[in-house]
Design a protein around this motif. Structure first.
Motif, PDB file in Angstrom:
ATOM      1  N   ALA A 193      -0.539  -0.352   5.986  1.00  0.00           N
ATOM      2  CA  ALA A 193      -0.546  -0.905   4.633  1.00  0.00           C
ATOM      3  C   ALA A 193      -1.479  -2.107   4.549  1.00  0.00           C
ATOM      4  CB  ALA A 193       0.872  -1.295   4.220  1.00  0.00           C
ATOM      5  N   VAL A 194      -1.468  -2.952   5.571  1.00  0.00           N
ATOM      6  CA  VAL A 194      -2.379  -4.098   5.617  1.00  0.00           C
ATOM      7  C   VAL A 194      -3.816  -3.617   5.748  1.00  0.00           C
ATOM      8  CG1 VAL A 194      -3.069  -6.108   6.979  1.00  0.00           C
ATOM      9  CG2 VAL A 194      -0.642  -5.656   6.558  1.00  0.00           C
ATOM     10  N   ALA A 195      -4.026  -2.618   6.604  1.00  0.00           N
ATOM     11  CA  ALA A 195      -5.365  -2.076   6.800  1.00  0.00           C
ATOM     12  C   ALA A 195      -5.919  -1.507   5.493  1.00  0.00           C
ATOM     13  CB  ALA A 195      -5.337  -0.996   7.873  1.00  0.00           C
ATOM     14  N   ALA A 196      -5.070  -0.798   4.740  1.00  0.00           N
ATOM     15  CA  ALA A 196      -5.508  -0.220   3.478  1.00  0.00           C
ATOM     16  C   ALA A 196      -5.790  -1.293   2.435  1.00  0.00           C
ATOM     17  CB  ALA A 196      -4.437   0.743   2.962  1.00  0.00           C
ATOM     18  N   ARG A 197      -4.989  -2.343   2.429  1.00  0.00           N
ATOM     19  CA  ARG A 197      -5.140  -3.399   1.424  1.00  0.00           C
ATOM     20  C   ARG A 197      -6.390  -4.239   1.653  1.00  0.00           C
ATOM     21  NH1 ARG A 197      -6.380  -6.685  -1.534  1.00  0.00           N
ATOM     22  NH2 ARG A 197      -5.172  -8.127  -2.822  1.00  0.00           N
ATOM     23  N   TRP A 198      -6.680  -4.554   2.926  1.00  0.00           N
ATOM     24  CA  TRP A 198      -7.756  -5.491   3.220  1.00  0.00           C
ATOM     25  C   TRP A 198      -8.949  -4.864   3.930  1.00  0.00           C
ATOM     26  CZ3 TRP A 198      -7.359  -9.818   0.649  1.00  0.00           C
ATOM     27  CH2 TRP A 198      -6.095 -10.280   0.283  1.00  0.00           C
ATOM     28  N   GLY A 199      -8.844  -3.594   4.302  1.00  0.00           N
ATOM     29  CA  GLY A 199      -9.948  -2.952   4.996  1.00  0.00           C
ATOM     30  C   GLY A 199     -10.149  -3.461   6.405  1.00  0.00           C
ATOM     31  N   THR A 200      -9.062  -3.904   7.041  1.00  0.00           N
ATOM     32  CA  THR A 200      -9.124  -4.394   8.418  1.00  0.00           C
ATOM     33  C   THR A 200      -8.332  -3.458   9.320  1.00  0.00           C
ATOM     34  OG1 THR A 200      -7.135  -5.764   8.192  1.00  0.00           O
ATOM     35  CG2 THR A 200      -9.254  -6.762   7.556  1.00  0.00           C
ATOM     36  N   SER A 201      -8.276  -3.802  10.608  1.00  0.00           N
ATOM     37  CA  SER A 201      -7.537  -2.959  11.548  1.00  0.00           C
ATOM     38  C   SER A 201      -6.030  -3.088  11.373  1.00  0.00           C
ATOM     39  CB  SER A 201      -7.912  -3.332  12.989  1.00  0.00           C
ATOM     40  OG  SER A 201      -7.629  -4.693  13.238  1.00  0.00           O
ATOM     41  N   GLY A 202      -5.569  -4.246  10.914  1.00  0.00           N
ATOM     42  CA  GLY A 202      -4.137  -4.415  10.660  1.00  0.00           C
ATOM     43  C   GLY A 202      -3.279  -4.317  11.903  1.00  0.00           C
ATOM     44  N   ILE A 203      -3.734  -4.891  13.021  1.00  0.00           N
ATOM     45  CA  ILE A 203      -2.960  -4.833  14.261  1.00  0.00           C
ATOM     46  C   ILE A 203      -1.682  -5.655  14.108  1.00  0.00           C
ATOM     47  CG2 ILE A 203      -2.927  -5.533  16.685  1.00  0.00           C
ATOM     48  CD1 ILE A 203      -5.803  -4.803  16.893  1.00  0.00           C
ATOM     49  N   SER A 204      -0.577  -5.090  14.577  1.00  0.00           N
ATOM     50  CA  SER A 204       0.721  -5.745  14.465  1.00  0.00           C
ATOM     51  C   SER A 204       1.090  -6.427  15.771  1.00  0.00           C
ATOM     52  CB  SER A 204       1.795  -4.730  14.083  1.00  0.00           C
ATOM     53  OG  SER A 204       2.043  -3.844  15.166  1.00  0.00           O
ATOM     54  N   THR A 237      -0.900   9.059  18.965  1.00  0.00           N
ATOM     55  CA  THR A 237       0.038   9.741  18.085  1.00  0.00           C
ATOM     56  C   THR A 237       0.782   8.737  17.230  1.00  0.00           C
ATOM     57  OG1 THR A 237       2.061  11.088  18.017  1.00  0.00           O
ATOM     58  CG2 THR A 237       1.708   9.802  19.998  1.00  0.00           C
ATOM     59  N   GLY A 238       0.740   8.937  15.922  1.00  0.00           N
ATOM     60  CA  GLY A 238       1.442   8.038  15.015  1.00  0.00           C
ATOM     61  C   GLY A 238       1.081   8.319  13.574  1.00  0.00           C
ATOM     62  N   GLY A 239       2.091   8.661  12.777  1.00  0.00           N
ATOM     63  CA  GLY A 239       1.879   8.849  11.351  1.00  0.00           C
ATOM     64  C   GLY A 239       2.301   7.601  10.616  1.00  0.00           C
ATOM     65  N   SER A 240       3.358   7.727   9.825  1.00  0.00           N
ATOM     66  CA  SER A 240       3.900   6.572   9.115  1.00  0.00           C
ATOM     67  C   SER A 240       5.393   6.502   9.362  1.00  0.00           C
ATOM     68  CB  SER A 240       3.641   6.669   7.612  1.00  0.00           C
ATOM     69  OG  SER A 240       4.300   5.621   6.922  1.00  0.00           O
ATOM     70  N   ALA A 300       4.462   4.910   1.925  1.00  0.00           N
ATOM     71  CA  ALA A 300       3.463   5.189   2.954  1.00  0.00           C
ATOM     72  C   ALA A 300       2.272   5.916   2.327  1.00  0.00           C
ATOM     73  CB  ALA A 300       4.073   6.050   4.053  1.00  0.00           C
ATOM     74  N   LYS A 301       1.091   5.292   2.393  1.00  0.00           N
ATOM     75  CA  LYS A 301      -0.097   5.885   1.803  1.00  0.00           C
ATOM     76  C   LYS A 301      -1.046   6.450   2.853  1.00  0.00           C
ATOM     77  CE  LYS A 301       0.006   2.887  -2.283  1.00  0.00           C
ATOM     78  NZ  LYS A 301      -0.727   1.884  -3.094  1.00  0.00           N
ATOM     79  N   ILE A 302      -1.136   5.798   3.997  1.00  0.00           N
ATOM     80  CA  ILE A 302      -1.990   6.283   5.066  1.00  0.00           C
ATOM     81  C   ILE A 302      -1.206   6.244   6.370  1.00  0.00           C
ATOM     82  CG2 ILE A 302      -4.103   5.520   3.947  1.00  0.00           C
ATOM     83  CD1 ILE A 302      -4.156   3.139   5.822  1.00  0.00           C
ATOM     84  N   SER A 303      -1.645   7.053   7.316  1.00  0.00           N
ATOM     85  CA  SER A 303      -0.967   7.094   8.607  1.00  0.00           C
ATOM     86  C   SER A 303      -1.595   6.084   9.553  1.00  0.00           C
ATOM     87  CB  SER A 303      -1.069   8.490   9.213  1.00  0.00           C
ATOM     88  OG  SER A 303      -2.407   8.753   9.615  1.00  0.00           O
ATOM     89  N   GLU A 304      -0.863   5.775  10.614  1.00  0.00           N
ATOM     90  CA  GLU A 304      -1.400   4.855  11.605  1.00  0.00           C
ATOM     91  C   GLU A 304      -2.593   5.453  12.322  1.00  0.00           C
ATOM     92  OE1 GLU A 304       0.270   1.817  15.059  1.00  0.00           O
ATOM     93  OE2 GLU A 304       1.578   3.324  14.166  1.00  0.00           O
ATOM     94  N   ALA A 305      -2.596   6.771  12.462  1.00  0.00           N
ATOM     95  CA  ALA A 305      -3.728   7.425  13.118  1.00  0.00           C
ATOM     96  C   ALA A 305      -5.023   7.206  12.351  1.00  0.00           C
ATOM     97  CB  ALA A 305      -3.446   8.927  13.259  1.00  0.00           C
ATOM     98  N   ALA A 306      -4.906   6.991  11.047  1.00  0.00           N
ATOM     99  CA  ALA A 306      -6.093   6.785  10.221  1.00  0.00           C
ATOM    100  C   ALA A 306      -6.832   5.504  10.578  1.00  0.00           C
ATOM    101  CB  ALA A 306      -5.706   6.770   8.743  1.00  0.00           C
TER     102      ALA A 306
END
Length: 262
Positions: free
Chosen positions: A94-105, A129-132, A138-144
């Motif tokens: 969600a962070v990656a989609a919002r800001w266009g970054t990697s969004g590492i947790s 392996t990882g979806g949401s 959930a808009k995008i998967s982690e694999a994305a």
């Protein structure tokens, strides 16, 4: 709408999480005040205040994490490695989609460890392996976003194979069986957070994987003495993580998603 194991587990955890249960004494106190009781509010507030102090001062979650994180050796020795499997949970799509970054947790060490292993074993294939894991929104998967993170860490995109449908550890194990085409797991390394590794290994075993080589990452626990001190947010988050993992391990074993032994 039919609720499956994933949906039920998400709803149940929202109700059973320590951060939720900490509200109960205060809720009871408020209800009893409105009902005109005298003693119950005082007792409930005292209990609630005591619990908040205990969680805020003492690293209770660390005590619960230690048995999980010590189950497998840190930095184990490895021989030949044909494939490295990285479980999702180390980024925030969600962070990656919002800001266009990697969004590492906070669990991003899973990626860093996987990337480091890929440099040690340049001929190995990398499986992610990882979806949401979100119940709603959930808009995008982690694999994305996994490719972006791994490439930034120096991993060749041609070596990376993605699985983006899984929403749980059980589905990680199931769907990886379909995309890898590997019959032997003897030279396959599994990378996930140290506290999650026991459940992951037992789950993969139940799904037919045997002889996987665990490589735990993302250690969280400290010694009890080092953790004493006021840090309510950090202690509560660690407690949530530990309780969730123990509950998840029990639920997986009761439902047959994880083996009792492997």
């Amino acid at each position: 709408m039919t609720l499956g194991f994933f949906e039920v587990s998400k709803i149940a955890w929202a109700l059973l999480a320590p951060e939720t249960l900490l509200f109960l004494p205060f809720a009871v106190a408020l209800w009893s005040l409105m009902a005109g009781h005298r003693r119950v509010p005082a007792y409930s507030l005292a209990i609630g205040f005591g619990l908040v102090l205990a969680v805020g001062i003492f690293p209770i979650g660390d005590l619960l994490l230690v048995p999980l994180e010590s189950r497998y050796q840190a930095n184990p020795k490895l021989g030949d490695v044909d494939a490295i499997m990285i479980l999702g949970g180390g980024s925030n799509p969600a962070v990656a989609a919002r800001w266009g970054t990697s969004g590492i947790s906070e669990a991003g060490d899973r990626y860093l460890t996987g990337a480091a292993l890929s440099r040690r074993f340049p001929k190995s294939a990398i499986y992610f392996t990882g979806g949401s894991g979100e119940l709603v929104g959930a808009k995008i998967s982690e694999a994305a976003v996994a490719t972006q993170i791994l490439e930034a860490a120096g991993v060749d995109r041609a070596r990376v194979h993605l699985e983006g449908r899984s929403r749980s550890t059980a589905e990680n194990a199931k769907f990886l069986r379909k995309i890898t085409g590997l019959r032997s797991a003897r030279h396959i390394v599994l990378v996930t957070s140290a506290f999650h590794m026991p459940r992951a290994m037992l789950t993969f075993c139940a799904a037919g994987w045997h002889d996987l080589r665990p490589y735990p990452a993302d250690f969280r626990s400290t010694s009890f003495g080092d953790g004493i001190g006021w840090s309510f947010a950090r202690h509560l988050q660690t407690l949530d993580t530990a309780v969730k993992e123990w509950v998840g391990l029990l639920a997986y074993q009761v439902t047959g998603r994880a083996s009792q032994y492997c």
